[in-house]
Design a protein around this motif. Structure first.
Motif, PDB file in Angstrom:
ATOM      1  N   PRO A 119      42.830  47.153  36.060  1.00 17.11           N
ATOM      2  CA  PRO A 119      42.703  46.179  35.446  1.00 17.11           C
ATOM      3  C   PRO A 119      41.881  45.076  36.124  1.00 17.11           C
ATOM      4  O   PRO A 119      41.140  44.223  35.773  1.00 17.11           O
ATOM      5  CB  PRO A 119      44.003  45.596  34.895  1.00 17.11           C
ATOM      6  CG  PRO A 119      45.094  46.476  35.783  1.00 17.11           C
ATOM      7  CD  PRO A 119      44.418  47.506  36.329  1.00 17.11           C
ATOM      8  N   GLY A 120      42.138  45.044  37.521  1.00 17.53           N
ATOM      9  CA  GLY A 120      41.383  44.086  38.296  1.00 17.53           C
ATOM     10  C   GLY A 120      39.923  44.567  38.798  1.00 17.53           C
ATOM     11  O   GLY A 120      39.285  43.856  39.451  1.00 17.53           O
ATOM     12  N   GLY A 121      39.690  45.688  38.229  1.00 15.97           N
ATOM     13  CA  GLY A 121      38.124  46.375  38.558  1.00 15.97           C
ATOM     14  C   GLY A 121      38.172  47.367  39.654  1.00 15.97           C
ATOM     15  O   GLY A 121      39.246  47.531  40.541  1.00 15.97           O
ATOM     16  N   TYR A 122      37.295  48.137  40.001  1.00 17.61           N
ATOM     17  CA  TYR A 122      37.102  48.956  40.944  1.00 17.61           C
ATOM     18  C   TYR A 122      37.085  48.160  42.611  1.00 17.61           C
ATOM     19  O   TYR A 122      36.335  47.345  42.728  1.00 17.61           O
ATOM     20  CB  TYR A 122      35.654  49.567  40.907  1.00 17.61           C
ATOM     21  CG  TYR A 122      35.645  50.606  39.921  1.00 17.61           C
ATOM     22  CD1 TYR A 122      36.338  52.052  39.870  1.00 17.61           C
ATOM     23  CD2 TYR A 122      34.701  50.327  38.754  1.00 17.61           C
ATOM     24  CE1 TYR A 122      36.131  52.659  38.984  1.00 17.61           C
ATOM     25  CE2 TYR A 122      34.709  51.426  37.874  1.00 17.61           C
ATOM     26  CZ  TYR A 122      35.430  52.575  37.763  1.00 17.61           C
ATOM     27  OH  TYR A 122      35.360  53.485  36.695  1.00 17.61           O
ATOM     28  N   THR A 217      30.982  39.685  42.226  1.00 17.02           N
ATOM     29  CA  THR A 217      30.840  39.464  40.729  1.00 17.02           C
ATOM     30  C   THR A 217      31.709  38.232  40.329  1.00 17.02           C
ATOM     31  O   THR A 217      32.556  37.509  41.088  1.00 17.02           O
ATOM     32  CB  THR A 217      31.016  40.496  40.045  1.00 17.02           C
ATOM     33  OG1 THR A 217      30.522  40.547  38.575  1.00 17.02           O
ATOM     34  CG2 THR A 217      32.456  40.949  39.865  1.00 17.02           C
ATOM     35  N   SER A 218      31.565  37.869  38.992  1.00 13.08           N
ATOM     36  CA  SER A 218      32.462  36.827  38.556  1.00 13.08           C
ATOM     37  C   SER A 218      33.713  37.019  37.993  1.00 13.08           C
ATOM     38  O   SER A 218      34.131  38.285  37.758  1.00 13.08           O
ATOM     39  CB  SER A 218      31.649  36.048  37.307  1.00 13.08           C
ATOM     40  OG  SER A 218      31.388  36.916  36.247  1.00 13.08           O
ATOM     41  N   LYS A 219      34.659  36.040  37.682  1.00 12.86           N
ATOM     42  CA  LYS A 219      35.994  36.395  37.061  1.00 12.86           C
ATOM     43  C   LYS A 219      35.867  36.705  35.579  1.00 12.86           C
ATOM     44  O   LYS A 219      34.893  36.292  34.968  1.00 12.86           O
ATOM     45  CB  LYS A 219      36.830  35.083  37.167  1.00 12.86           C
ATOM     46  CG  LYS A 219      37.199  34.702  38.642  1.00 12.86           C
ATOM     47  CD  LYS A 219      38.201  33.721  38.570  1.00 12.86           C
ATOM     48  CE  LYS A 219      38.135  32.802  39.929  1.00 12.86           C
ATOM     49  NZ  LYS A 219      38.647  31.483  39.642  1.00 12.86           N
ATOM     50  N   GLY A 220      36.797  37.324  35.162  1.00 11.54           N
ATOM     51  CA  GLY A 220      36.731  37.741  33.739  1.00 11.54           C
ATOM     52  C   GLY A 220      36.182  39.334  33.421  1.00 11.54           C
ATOM     53  O   GLY A 220      35.730  40.154  34.213  1.00 11.54           O
ATOM     54  N   LEU A 221      36.690  39.740  32.266  1.00 13.75           N
ATOM     55  CA  LEU A 221      36.005  40.982  31.689  1.00 13.75           C
ATOM     56  C   LEU A 221      35.791  40.942  30.371  1.00 13.75           C
ATOM     57  O   LEU A 221      36.569  40.421  29.389  1.00 13.75           O
ATOM     58  CB  LEU A 221      37.486  41.874  31.860  1.00 13.75           C
ATOM     59  CG  LEU A 221      37.166  43.482  31.169  1.00 13.75           C
ATOM     60  CD1 LEU A 221      36.248  44.150  32.484  1.00 13.75           C
ATOM     61  CD2 LEU A 221      38.434  44.345  31.398  1.00 13.75           C
ATOM     62  N   ILE A 222      34.264  41.326  30.126  1.00  8.45           N
ATOM     63  CA  ILE A 222      33.824  41.045  28.693  1.00  8.45           C
ATOM     64  C   ILE A 222      32.812  42.240  28.491  1.00  8.45           C
ATOM     65  O   ILE A 222      32.590  43.045  29.449  1.00  8.45           O
ATOM     66  CB  ILE A 222      32.899  39.796  28.763  1.00  8.45           C
ATOM     67  CG1 ILE A 222      31.599  39.675  29.996  1.00  8.45           C
ATOM     68  CG2 ILE A 222      33.727  38.520  28.900  1.00  8.45           C
ATOM     69  CD1 ILE A 222      30.770  38.722  30.037  1.00  8.45           C
ATOM     70  N   PRO A 256      28.081  52.943  31.819  1.00  8.38           N
ATOM     71  CA  PRO A 256      29.428  52.949  32.026  1.00  8.38           C
ATOM     72  C   PRO A 256      30.312  52.247  30.880  1.00  8.38           C
ATOM     73  O   PRO A 256      29.964  51.242  30.484  1.00  8.38           O
ATOM     74  CB  PRO A 256      30.035  52.507  33.444  1.00  8.38           C
ATOM     75  CG  PRO A 256      28.917  51.635  33.583  1.00  8.38           C
ATOM     76  CD  PRO A 256      27.681  51.893  33.031  1.00  8.38           C
ATOM     77  N   HIS A 257      31.426  52.686  30.523  1.00  9.55           N
ATOM     78  CA  HIS A 257      32.330  51.801  29.529  1.00  9.55           C
ATOM     79  C   HIS A 257      33.077  50.824  30.170  1.00  9.55           C
ATOM     80  O   HIS A 257      33.357  49.651  29.665  1.00  9.55           O
ATOM     81  CB  HIS A 257      33.273  52.794  28.863  1.00  9.55           C
ATOM     82  CG  HIS A 257      32.830  53.619  27.839  1.00  9.55           C
ATOM     83  ND1 HIS A 257      32.304  53.258  26.556  1.00  9.55           N
ATOM     84  CD2 HIS A 257      32.561  55.007  27.694  1.00  9.55           C
ATOM     85  CE1 HIS A 257      31.776  53.901  25.855  1.00  9.55           C
ATOM     86  NE2 HIS A 257      31.775  55.241  26.569  1.00  9.55           N
ATOM     87  N   PHE A 258      33.078  50.986  31.464  1.00 12.93           N
ATOM     88  CA  PHE A 258      33.941  50.018  32.470  1.00 12.93           C
ATOM     89  C   PHE A 258      33.188  50.038  33.771  1.00 12.93           C
ATOM     90  O   PHE A 258      33.189  50.815  34.428  1.00 12.93           O
ATOM     91  CB  PHE A 258      35.440  50.427  32.297  1.00 12.93           C
ATOM     92  CG  PHE A 258      36.001  49.536  33.579  1.00 12.93           C
ATOM     93  CD1 PHE A 258      36.402  48.262  33.129  1.00 12.93           C
ATOM     94  CD2 PHE A 258      36.689  50.133  34.897  1.00 12.93           C
ATOM     95  CE1 PHE A 258      37.374  47.420  34.075  1.00 12.93           C
ATOM     96  CE2 PHE A 258      37.270  49.330  35.520  1.00 12.93           C
ATOM     97  CZ  PHE A 258      37.725  48.042  35.163  1.00 12.93           C
ATOM     98  N   SER A 259      32.831  48.862  34.179  1.00 14.66           N
ATOM     99  CA  SER A 259      32.266  48.979  35.566  1.00 14.66           C
ATOM    100  C   SER A 259      32.630  47.428  36.450  1.00 14.66           C
ATOM    101  O   SER A 259      31.831  46.831  37.111  1.00 14.66           O
ATOM    102  CB  SER A 259      30.776  48.896  35.524  1.00 14.66           C
ATOM    103  OG  SER A 259      30.072  47.898  34.904  1.00 14.66           O
TER     104      SER A 259
END
Ligand SMILES: NC(=O)C1=CN([C@@H]2O[C@H](COP(=O)(O)OP(=O)(O)OC[C@H]3O[C@@H](n4cnc5c(N)ncnc54)[C@H](OP(=O)(O)O)[C@@H]3O)[C@@H](O)[C@H]2O)C=CC1
Ligand SMILES: Cc1cn([C@H]2C[C@H](O)[C@@H](COP(=O)(O)OP(=O)(O)O[C@H]3O[C@@H](C)C(=O)[C@@H](O)[C@H]3O)O2)c(=O)[nH]c1=O
Length: 295
Positions: A119-122, A217-222, A256-259
């Motif tokens: 959830p916090g990213g790679y 990168t920035s904060k958030g997931l969009i 990617p679906h998620f990066s």
């Protein structure tokens, strides 16, 4: 400190020049090179120029960044993003010069499972497995740097946007003003990195004497759809945006679906600032507006 900037006319290259112009410190001398002034695939010329300049730091913003184009123009993408970077790192190692290099979220596999599990990213040390050929070439570039033994910072960024050069936000603004309706993918998740913030944080890392690999990168997931919608809202552009799946928006290179990149490591370094993506977008649009006013 003498700093050589490669790829000076790209979006990040231009942002570095703005940063140094604002700093105007006698302690720093920036030597910017565009691709026509110095082609990084010309190893002999690259070595000669860097030897002559006796720089303390090389910032490499040069890259082949056409993600779809890389699928077809494999040789060029490999030369610029991998072979030239490995040579550059060898040269920096011989000259004992610090190398700052940029890489990408596309070095990761980008599955929906990863979105659920991370959830916090790679994080920086997560196993890589590039999603497309551009990502493969960038990964080889990273490996070339690490195996050269040169002092380095590898900064991975995602969805890079800024007021200078070409990027998704500027493409959306152009298309949104031309068309009544747009389709934008809504099943690819990540977060934008803003050039101004990337340059600021990279500088903080350098000043703090850091080395190794960092994510900025920035904060958030969009999704790209969210990003397009927010851009039109903030810039008051009236266009209908339809959310579509990746299957409905076919591209030569797989995306990617998620990066999302995890930024805990950079956040822990004193002086750095990880900003909310909405704030980054706002300040980018303000800068574009003031450029437009200046004509
Ligand atoms: N754009 C993005 O969304 C992302 C970018 N990155 C990475 O960030 C870095 C900066 O990207 P960005 O500023 O957006 O890239 P740009 O495409 O805006 O700029 C790349 C620059 O590299 C130059 N260049 C290309 N080939 C050569 C060469 N052989 N010798 C010298 N210069 C060359 C280009 O020159 P010319 O204009 O003359 O072709 C251009 O000025 C890159 O490493 C990229 O991989 C990572 C994630 C996202
Ligand atoms: C123009 C457009 C794009 N899209 C999709 C395609 C893609 O999945 C997504 C983003 O499109 P772009 O072409 O800007 O994206 P792309 O070239 O994949 O951007 C990437 O650039 C490289 C250099 C990187 O390293 C990455 O971090 C990333 O920023 O939006 C739409 O859905 N509708 C549209 O009208």
């Amino acid at each position: 400190m003498k700093i050589v900037l490669l790829g000076a006319s790209g979006q990040l290259g231009q942002e570095w020049q703005v940063f140094f112009n604002k700093q105007a410190s006698a302690d720093h001398l920036l030597l910017p090179y565009t691709s026509s002034q110095l082609d990084i695939t010309n190893e002999e010329e690259l070595a000669h120029e860097l030897e002559q300049q006796e720089a303390d730091v090389v910032i490499n913003c040069a890259a082949y960044t056409d993600v779809d184009g890389a699928e077809e123009h494999r040789d060029t993408a490999l030369k610029v993003n991998a072979e030239a970077v490995a040579s550059l790192a060898e040269i920096c190692s011989d000259l004992d010069c610090m190398l700052i290099h940029y890489s990408t979220d596309y070095v990761f596999p980008g599955s929906l499972d990863d979105r659920d599990n991370l959830p916090g990213g790679y994080p920086e040390d997560y196993p890589t497995n590039a999603i497309n050929y551009y990502g493969e070439t960038k990964l080889k570039g990273e490996e070339g740097i690490r195996s050269s033994g040169c002092r380095h910072l590898i900064v991975r960024v995602s969805w890079l946007c800024g007021a200078y050069g070409a990027n998704f936000v500027k493409t959306m603004l152009m298309l949104g003003r031309e068309r009544d309706q747009l389709q934008v993918v809504n099943d690819q998740w990540g977060s934008p990195a803003f050039t101004e913030n990337v340059v600021f944080n990279t500088w903080q890392l350098l000043e703090a004497g850091q080395s190794g690999t960092y994510h900025i990168t920035s904060k958030g997931l969009i999704t790209w759809y969210d990003f397009a919608r927010a851009t039109f809202e903030a810039a008051s552009v009236n266009v209908e945006v339809q959310p579509v799946s990746s299957d409905q928006f076919p591209t030569a290179a797989k995306r990617p679906h998620f990066s999302k990149l995890n930024t805990n490591k950079v956040k822990a370094v004193a002086g750095t600032k990880v900003i909310d993506w909405k704030l980054g977008l706002k300040s980018m649009l303000e800068e574009l507006e003031s450029q437009a006013k200046e004509g």
